[in-house]
Design an enzyme around this catalytic site. Structure first.
Site, PDB file in Angstrom:
ATOM      1  N   TYR A   1      25.354  60.303  69.834  1.00  0.00           N
ATOM      2  CA  TYR A   1      23.991  59.898  69.285  1.00  0.00           C
ATOM      3  C   TYR A   1      23.769  58.517  69.125  1.00  0.00           C
ATOM      4  CZ  TYR A   1      20.216  59.471  65.819  1.00  0.00           C
ATOM      5  OH  TYR A   1      19.124  58.991  64.948  1.00  0.00           O
TER       6      TYR A   1
ATOM      7  N   LYS B   1      21.079  55.998  70.860  1.00  0.00           N
ATOM      8  CA  LYS B   1      20.116  55.074  70.175  1.00  0.00           C
ATOM      9  C   LYS B   1      20.437  53.684  70.560  1.00  0.00           C
ATOM     10  CE  LYS B   1      17.647  58.043  67.970  1.00  0.00           C
ATOM     11  NZ  LYS B   1      16.285  58.262  68.116  1.00  0.00           N
TER      12      LYS B   1
END
Length: 277
Positions: free
Chosen positions: A157, A161
């Protein structure tokens, strides 16, 4: 000086909010609806109720934006329904925690696809529409503090990002001046699933290490989206707008002031546990 009293009036403008059926996405959709915009939200399943405000309700289209054709289709549907597309908010994203040592390749691929590839595909399709219309358009990517300060369990993640922030800056170079691309670094947000993310106290302990003393409300981020999309920010391009309450008090500061044999005299108000979003 130009009259900017109506800068936040989005009447006659069309907005697409991905993942706009609940939580932060729904708040963003409501903010644009309340400002007069026509709004379409998308998600993988039809919600029980659609975002509404100011007497207007968002339109909905089911889509899995990890599929490039689905991303192009939802953009085309928005432009066809409203006759234009002025703002894209790439909000869809997220991931459960996972141990990087054992996580499966399939899990990593899905997380990266949702948080990085889907925004790329959707922005790519939106640019084709925006660059051909008077006034161009604005793309806003909703990022996370995890891109800057990862926490354990978020390797895929956080990497995705961080990639989204890099993508924002790259597209800002390529698509200006017709289309502006900006990024919001969002911190911990108090949504309906705050307990699952930040503990059974609904994030109260986490709020203790945020300089502003509270988690963000969804409207805090939604108002930032309005500003980035309106004419007041017409020269803002490739920016990373931090909406995280000042970040987090460093762990070394928190630990050093925790009551103990050597520093028990310190104020107990400085004993909040550290957590990240």
């Amino acid at each position: 000086m130009n009259d900017q009293s109506h800068a936040m009036d989005f009447t006659g403008r069309a907005v697409l909010v991905t993942g706009g059926t609940r939580g932060l996405g729904a708040a963003i959709a409501r903010a644009f609806l309340a400002s007069g915009a026509d709004v379409l939200v998308c998600g993988r399943s039809t919600p029980a109720a659609l975002p509404s405000a100011g007497g207007h309700e968002a339109a909905f289209r089911a889509a899995d934006l990890r599929d490039p054709m689905a991303a192009a289709d939802v953009v085309a549907a928005t432009a066809e329904r409203f006759g234009r597309l002025d703002v894209l908010v790439n909000n869809a994203g997220g991931s459960p925690d996972a141990d990087a040592a054992t996580v499966s390749p399939r899990f990593v691929e899905k997380v990266v696809a949702l948080n990085l590839l889907a925004p790329f595909y959707t922005a790519q399709a939106a640019n084709l529409v925006m660059r051909e219309q008077p006034g161009g358009g604005s793309v806003i990517n909703i990022g996370s503090v995890s891109a800057h300060t990862p926490q354990p369990g978020t390797a895929a993640y956080s990497a995705a990002k961080a990639g989204l922030l890099g993508l924002t800056r790259a597209l800002a170079l390529e698509w200006a001046p017709r289309v502006r691309i900006n990024h919001i670094t969002a911190g911990p947000i108090r949504t309906e699933n705050a307990a699952a993310l930040y503990g059974e106290d609904d994030g109260d302990a986490v709020a203790g290490v945020v300089p502003m003393g509270r988690l963000a409300e969804p409207d805090d981020v939604a108002r930032a989206c309005l500003w980035l999309a309106c004419d007041l920010s017409s020269y803002v391009n490739g920016a990373d707008l931090a909406v995280h309450g000042g970040g987090e008090v460093p762990a070394r500061y928190t630990v050093a002031r925790r009551p103990g044999p050597l520093n028990g005299h310190l104020d107990s108000n400085n004993t909040h546990p550290l957590s990240s979003s």
